[in-house]
Design an enzyme around this catalytic site. Sequence first.
Site, PDB file in Angstrom:
ATOM      1  N   PRO A  78       1.792  -0.304   4.573  1.00 51.91           N
ATOM      2  CA  PRO A  78       2.820   0.458   3.861  1.00 51.91           C
ATOM      3  C   PRO A  78       2.241   1.058   2.582  1.00 51.91           C
ATOM      4  O   PRO A  78       1.325   0.507   1.980  1.00 51.91           O
ATOM      5  CB  PRO A  78       3.883  -0.602   3.541  1.00 51.91           C
ATOM      6  CG  PRO A  78       3.657  -1.692   4.542  1.00 51.91           C
ATOM      7  CD  PRO A  78       2.184  -1.708   4.780  1.00 51.91           C
ATOM      8  N   CYS A  79       2.797   2.206   2.172  1.00 51.53           N
ATOM      9  CA  CYS A  79       2.259   2.876   0.973  1.00 51.53           C
ATOM     10  C   CYS A  79       3.331   3.039  -0.096  1.00 51.53           C
ATOM     11  O   CYS A  79       3.183   3.878  -0.980  1.00 51.53           O
ATOM     12  CB  CYS A  79       1.661   4.233   1.331  1.00 51.53           C
ATOM     13  SG  CYS A  79       2.897   5.523   1.609  1.00 51.53           S
ATOM     14  N   GLN A  80       4.418   2.262  -0.045  1.00 55.25           N
ATOM     15  CA  GLN A  80       5.482   2.428  -1.019  1.00 55.25           C
ATOM     16  C   GLN A  80       4.925   2.352  -2.433  1.00 55.25           C
ATOM     17  O   GLN A  80       4.259   1.382  -2.805  1.00 55.25           O
ATOM     18  CB  GLN A  80       6.563   1.345  -0.847  1.00 55.25           C
ATOM     19  CG  GLN A  80       7.428   1.549   0.372  1.00 55.25           C
ATOM     20  CD  GLN A  80       6.892   0.840   1.595  1.00 55.25           C
ATOM     21  OE1 GLN A  80       5.696   0.614   1.687  1.00 55.25           O
ATOM     22  NE2 GLN A  80       7.763   0.494   2.517  1.00 55.25           N
ATOM     23  N   PHE A  82       2.584   3.990  -3.867  1.00 55.28           N
ATOM     24  CA  PHE A  82       1.142   4.125  -4.084  1.00 55.28           C
ATOM     25  C   PHE A  82       0.891   5.021  -5.290  1.00 55.28           C
ATOM     26  O   PHE A  82       1.426   6.110  -5.403  1.00 55.28           O
ATOM     27  CB  PHE A  82       0.460   4.719  -2.848  1.00 55.28           C
ATOM     28  CG  PHE A  82      -1.045   4.672  -2.916  1.00 55.28           C
ATOM     29  CD1 PHE A  82      -1.743   3.666  -2.283  1.00 55.28           C
ATOM     30  CD2 PHE A  82      -1.750   5.620  -3.635  1.00 55.28           C
ATOM     31  CE1 PHE A  82      -3.123   3.616  -2.352  1.00 55.28           C
ATOM     32  CE2 PHE A  82      -3.125   5.575  -3.703  1.00 55.28           C
ATOM     33  CZ  PHE A  82      -3.814   4.567  -3.068  1.00 55.28           C
TER      34      PHE A  82
END
Length: 355
Positions: A78-80, A82
């Site tokens: 996941p890149c929440q 980033f």
Amino acid sequence: MDVVDLFCGAGGLSAGFDQAGYDVVGGVDFEGAFAATFEHNHDAEFVEADLSEVTGTGVLDRLGYDPGDVDGVIGGPPCQGFSLAGAKTDPADERNFLVTNFIKSVYEMEPDWFVMENVPRITTMEDGKVLEYILSQFDKIGYRTGWSVLNAADYGVPQNRKRAFFIGHKAGEKVAFPEATFRNSTEQQTLSADRRPPRTVRDAFGDLPSLDPGEQKTAYASDPDGEYQREMRRNGPELTNHRAPNHGDTVVERIEKAAPGEKIPYDSWSQKRRLADGEPAPTLLAGPRPTYHFAHPSDDRGLSVRERARLQSFPDDYLFKGPIAKQRQMTGNAVPPLLSRAVAREISAQIAPAT
């Protein structure tokens, strides 16, 4: 080729690689609730681990491998939240460690190639600087990396679901991405005459029995009709995970007001809509609770987990285990296996197994 799946969730990415003939030897996720589903559906070990605390070599050791032993590493961190600033100043920053730790794990595990899947916006965040940073990090650890945004509907999934894919190769040229084989709507015009009509919600649901809210059924409504239903039932499974959400009268009345393809009248739930039979579904969402996002085209209810799995192209013998909220999370977050399979086949066509 031997493969390890990082951030594996329920195993959608692994399922596509399994179908393409790879040997998925392990799945890694910090969420232990995914273990029962992953291990039931894969002949592989589930490693419950937080990759901010466990090294790639530590994962391999738990699976009985050394660095360089596995051919490929796959995963969808996941890149929440980033942040490039965070990545540059503190790689363990909770906003971005998942992506940076995937890169770190690839470096430590030394596969011949890797596949990283993510949301499309990772390619445009901070005016493209995040994409530039990610590619530079893969380059630093020795992988020639290409990327593309792929739509699952273009590969026979009855759902418009766009995802960014990165494929890195330690030696040789960049790996090409699979060509689309289906249209993603009935209205889409394409330059290729070979693109097939899209698979639709009707293709996904046609042989599944109707349900009232809270009802469960374990027998199909009919024999499979069409290529997609036959593929979903190719191993002759019993019908599982087909229970409707147990709505109250107020929710049912709201759903009744929406025609197929229309939004359901909520003030604060703009994404809730009734699916239309004749088109692919919109992007399926995860959801933290056992609620619903999409309503059935004709039944006045939300979708069963099996219907959600059909929209994602999980075959019917893929059993989801655990609390219903976790099953919804797993089906909503997964990479569609048919999309994963298309990527996997392209890799095997271009990269020989490591010797």
